[in-house]
Design a protein around this motif. Structure first.
Motif, PDB file in Angstrom:
ATOM      1  N   PRO A 203      32.177  -4.349 -15.077  1.00  0.00           N
ATOM      2  CA  PRO A 203      31.035  -4.896 -14.323  1.00  0.00           C
ATOM      3  C   PRO A 203      31.309  -6.259 -13.693  1.00  0.00           C
ATOM      4  O   PRO A 203      30.629  -6.643 -12.736  1.00  0.00           O
ATOM      5  N   ALA A 204      32.291  -6.980 -14.222  1.00  0.00           N
ATOM      6  CA  ALA A 204      32.581  -8.331 -13.714  1.00  0.00           C
ATOM      7  C   ALA A 204      33.894  -8.417 -12.944  1.00  0.00           C
ATOM      8  O   ALA A 204      34.231  -9.484 -12.432  1.00  0.00           O
ATOM      9  N   CYS A 205      34.621  -7.311 -12.847  1.00  0.00           N
ATOM     10  CA  CYS A 205      35.980  -7.354 -12.318  1.00  0.00           C
ATOM     11  C   CYS A 205      36.027  -7.111 -10.811  1.00  0.00           C
ATOM     12  O   CYS A 205      35.620  -6.056 -10.315  1.00  0.00           O
ATOM     13  N   LYS A 206      36.571  -8.075 -10.083  1.00  0.00           N
ATOM     14  CA  LYS A 206      36.691  -7.958  -8.626  1.00  0.00           C
ATOM     15  C   LYS A 206      37.681  -6.864  -8.241  1.00  0.00           C
ATOM     16  O   LYS A 206      37.478  -6.134  -7.263  1.00  0.00           O
ATOM     17  N   TYR A 207      38.767  -6.721  -9.004  1.00  0.00           N
ATOM     18  CA  TYR A 207      39.759  -5.687  -8.723  1.00  0.00           C
ATOM     19  C   TYR A 207      39.120  -4.309  -8.833  1.00  0.00           C
ATOM     20  O   TYR A 207      39.323  -3.440  -7.962  1.00  0.00           O
ATOM     21  N   TYR A 208      38.355  -4.090  -9.889  1.00  0.00           N
ATOM     22  CA  TYR A 208      37.721  -2.782 -10.082  1.00  0.00           C
ATOM     23  C   TYR A 208      36.744  -2.481  -8.954  1.00  0.00           C
ATOM     24  O   TYR A 208      36.724  -1.372  -8.413  1.00  0.00           O
ATOM     25  N   LYS A 209      35.944  -3.465  -8.594  1.00  0.00           N
ATOM     26  CA  LYS A 209      34.963  -3.267  -7.531  1.00  0.00           C
ATOM     27  C   LYS A 209      35.641  -2.902  -6.217  1.00  0.00           C
ATOM     28  O   LYS A 209      35.160  -2.047  -5.467  1.00  0.00           O
TER      29      LYS A 209
END
Length: 225
Positions: A203-209
């Motif tokens: 939920p907080a990860c820029k890479y995942y988003k």
């Protein structure tokens, strides 16, 4: 999510799921930890832990290590990466400990970096692990994970990463946050194929988003009869 909110999420997650994180290097005292950390540069902790028992048995003190020769120490170090340099560094480090620091491992970054084989990262590890000082050691895992999650922004060097992390990590958490980031990079946010499917930081990860969530195909609509 702002960068401050991202830090808060990440620290809260690790505080709940791995509150007692610590180094995986095996040691009994600051001298042994210093030897292990010097050996661990560009080498796995597992390999270091397989190597150090014989070194500690043969050279249990800085004094004994300072009196050895390259030819005597090298066979115990040769399975480690860069064995020639590390053998020289260990002997040089031990000699300086004895001659300048009375056989005791100093616990300031400024003094530690005077020792052969000890850079800022190693000094930060020693002071944070031994004395819980708020020093952030930035290795490849910390550098990678911090950038991927978005804890750091355009930090192109370990020092820049260190400074950005220290801006928003509370001082009393820095020593354990170092281990949180290392272990997360070692076992979850690995270099080539991060294991996003099991990561609680999504939920907080820029890479995942950016790289994962946005590329998941939308479920196909069922045809109406």
């Amino acid at each position: 999510m702002t960068r401050k909110e991202r830090f808060q999420f990440v620290l809260a997650y690790f505080s709940e799921h791995n509150p007692d994180a610590e180094t995986e290097l095996i040691y009994d005292n600051p001298y042994q930890l210093l030897v292990a950390v010097i050996l661990s540069a560009q080498c796995t902790d597992k390999r270091v832990n397989m190597t150090t028992p014989a070194i500690f048995e043969r050279f249990p003190t800085p004094q004994s290590l300072s009196e050895t020769t390259f030819d005597e120490l090298f066979p115990l170090v040769k399975s480690i990466s860069y064995p020639n340099n590390k053998t020289k560094h260990l002997i040089g480090m031990a000699k300086m400990l004895v001659e300048k620091f009375h056989g005791e491992v100093p616990l300031t970054v400024e003094e530690l970096v005077e020792l052969p084989g000890v850079g800022r990262k190693t000094a930060n590890v020693i002071t944070s692990v031994v004395d819980n000082q708020p020093n952030m050691a930035v290795d490849t895992h910390v550098f990678r994970v911090s950038a991927r999650i978005g804890l750091t922004v355009n930090a192109r060097t370990p020092l820049a990463t260190e400074k950005q992390l220290l801006e928003l990590i509370p001082r009393d958490l820095v020593h354990v946050a170092h281990h949180w980031l290392i272990l997360h990079g070692r076992y979850v946010c690995v270099a080539r194929t991060p294991r996003c499917e099991v990561c609680g930081l999504r939920p907080a990860c820029k890479y995942y988003k950016k790289e994962v969530e946005g590329k998941i195909p939308a479920p196909k609509k069922k045809d109406r009869a």
